[in-house]
Design a protein around this motif. Structure first.
Motif, PDB file in Angstrom:
ATOM      1  N   TRP A  77       0.815  -1.208   0.000  1.00 45.61           N
ATOM      2  CA  TRP A  77       0.000   0.000   0.000  1.00 45.61           C
ATOM      3  C   TRP A  77       0.850   1.260   0.000  1.00 45.61           C
ATOM      4  O   TRP A  77       0.493   2.251  -0.631  1.00 45.61           O
ATOM      5  CB  TRP A  77      -0.973   0.002   1.179  1.00 45.61           C
ATOM      6  N   THR A  78       1.976   1.229   0.687  1.00 46.99           N
ATOM      7  CA  THR A  78       2.843   2.416   0.669  1.00 46.99           C
ATOM      8  C   THR A  78       3.438   2.614  -0.720  1.00 46.99           C
ATOM      9  O   THR A  78       3.584   3.747  -1.171  1.00 46.99           O
ATOM     10  CB  THR A  78       3.962   2.330   1.733  1.00 46.99           C
ATOM     11  N   TRP A  79       3.767   1.509  -1.380  1.00 45.92           N
ATOM     12  CA  TRP A  79       4.265   1.613  -2.753  1.00 45.92           C
ATOM     13  C   TRP A  79       3.193   2.192  -3.666  1.00 45.92           C
ATOM     14  O   TRP A  79       3.474   3.051  -4.497  1.00 45.92           O
ATOM     15  CB  TRP A  79       4.716   0.247  -3.272  1.00 45.92           C
ATOM     16  N   LEU A  80       1.973   1.716  -3.513  1.00 38.46           N
ATOM     17  CA  LEU A  80       0.875   2.223  -4.335  1.00 38.46           C
ATOM     18  C   LEU A  80       0.617   3.705  -4.070  1.00 38.46           C
ATOM     19  O   LEU A  80       0.365   4.470  -5.009  1.00 38.46           O
ATOM     20  CB  LEU A  80      -0.394   1.408  -4.098  1.00 38.46           C
ATOM     21  N   LEU A  81       0.696   4.122  -2.804  1.00 40.49           N
ATOM     22  CA  LEU A  81       0.533   5.541  -2.489  1.00 40.49           C
ATOM     23  C   LEU A  81       1.635   6.380  -3.121  1.00 40.49           C
ATOM     24  O   LEU A  81       1.377   7.434  -3.698  1.00 40.49           O
ATOM     25  CB  LEU A  81       0.522   5.760  -0.973  1.00 40.49           C
ATOM     26  N   ALA A  82       2.875   5.908  -3.020  1.00 43.08           N
ATOM     27  CA  ALA A  82       4.000   6.667  -3.575  1.00 43.08           C
ATOM     28  C   ALA A  82       3.901   6.768  -5.097  1.00 43.08           C
ATOM     29  O   ALA A  82       4.104   7.850  -5.668  1.00 43.08           O
ATOM     30  CB  ALA A  82       5.328   6.016  -3.171  1.00 43.08           C
ATOM     31  N   ILE A  83       3.588   5.681  -5.745  1.00 43.59           N
ATOM     32  CA  ILE A  83       3.468   5.691  -7.204  1.00 43.59           C
ATOM     33  C   ILE A  83       2.276   6.542  -7.635  1.00 43.59           C
ATOM     34  O   ILE A  83       2.359   7.304  -8.606  1.00 43.59           O
ATOM     35  CB  ILE A  83       3.381   4.250  -7.748  1.00 43.59           C
ATOM     36  N   SER A  84       1.187   6.448  -6.895  1.00 44.85           N
ATOM     37  CA  SER A  84       0.010   7.279  -7.199  1.00 44.85           C
ATOM     38  C   SER A  84       0.326   8.756  -7.033  1.00 44.85           C
ATOM     39  O   SER A  84      -0.087   9.582  -7.849  1.00 44.85           O
ATOM     40  CB  SER A  84      -1.161   6.900  -6.290  1.00 44.85           C
ATOM     41  N   TYR A  85       1.041   9.093  -5.966  1.00 44.06           N
ATOM     42  CA  TYR A  85       1.421  10.490  -5.729  1.00 44.06           C
ATOM     43  C   TYR A  85       2.261  11.005  -6.891  1.00 44.06           C
ATOM     44  O   TYR A  85       2.017  12.086  -7.417  1.00 44.06           O
ATOM     45  CB  TYR A  85       2.196  10.622  -4.415  1.00 44.06           C
ATOM     46  N   PHE A  86       3.260  10.233  -7.277  1.00 39.57           N
ATOM     47  CA  PHE A  86       4.126  10.668  -8.365  1.00 39.57           C
ATOM     48  C   PHE A  86       3.330  10.847  -9.648  1.00 39.57           C
ATOM     49  O   PHE A  86       3.485  11.842 -10.351  1.00 39.57           O
ATOM     50  CB  PHE A  86       5.277   9.683  -8.577  1.00 39.57           C
ATOM     51  N   THR A  87       2.458   9.898  -9.950  1.00 38.77           N
ATOM     52  CA  THR A  87       1.685   9.951 -11.188  1.00 38.77           C
ATOM     53  C   THR A  87       0.643  11.062 -11.182  1.00 38.77           C
ATOM     54  O   THR A  87       0.514  11.809 -12.150  1.00 38.77           O
ATOM     55  CB  THR A  87       0.991   8.596 -11.434  1.00 38.77           C
ATOM     56  N   ALA A  88      -0.101  11.180 -10.095  1.00 34.99           N
ATOM     57  CA  ALA A  88      -1.221  12.117 -10.057  1.00 34.99           C
ATOM     58  C   ALA A  88      -0.837  13.530  -9.646  1.00 34.99           C
ATOM     59  O   ALA A  88      -1.533  14.475 -10.001  1.00 34.99           O
ATOM     60  CB  ALA A  88      -2.298  11.590  -9.109  1.00 34.99           C
ATOM     61  N   ILE A  89       0.251  13.685  -8.915  1.00 36.25           N
ATOM     62  CA  ILE A  89       0.587  15.011  -8.386  1.00 36.25           C
ATOM     63  C   ILE A  89       1.903  15.531  -8.933  1.00 36.25           C
ATOM     64  O   ILE A  89       1.982  16.652  -9.428  1.00 36.25           O
ATOM     65  CB  ILE A  89       0.571  14.983  -6.847  1.00 36.25           C
TER      66      ILE A  89
END
Length: 123
Positions: A91-103
């Motif tokens: 989940w932390t990996w998914l949050l980090a990748i999502s942050y990079f992609t979306a923000i």
């Protein structure tokens, strides 16, 4: 203000929010601390190096900016990946990748467009 511009101005708030959320998801793996230092150390070193070459009102081309266009983002991404390795949660990996992609990506786009307008020759 465009979505990219809004993201560029709000990215730090989102980073703190997602960091706090990821603390709830941590399944600490001390065996990955050494591996994480491979990312965290160079990432923070890159951020510090890049910060020394940033000048208000000018385009930065020296130091790490001579090698990559966005060294502060690269450094932050490396630090995040290192911290994700310690956290040991998908989940932390998914949050980090999502942050990079979306923000981060929209913020980079906005900043590059702003620099292109402000410094058309240099950029």
């Amino acid at each position: 203000m465009t979505f990219s511009g809004w993201m560029a101005r709000s990215r730090t708030k989102f980073a703190f929010l997602l960091s706090a959320l990821s603390l709830c998801l941590v399944d600490f793996h001390p065996e990955f601390v050494g591996l994480s230092l491979v990312f965290v150390g160079p990432g923070e070193a890159l951020r510090i190096w890049a910060a020394g070459y940033r000048y208000k009102g000018q385009i930065s081309t020296g130091g790490p900016y001579g090698f990559v266009r966005n060294p502060m983002y690269w450094g932050s991404t490396l630090v995040a990946f290192g911290l994700c390795a310690i956290a040991g949660s998908v989940w932390t990996w998914l949050l980090a990748i999502s942050y990079f992609t979306a923000i981060s990506l929209p913020a980079i786009k906005y900043e590059e467009e702003s620099l292109r307008e402000k410094f058309p020759v240099e950029f």
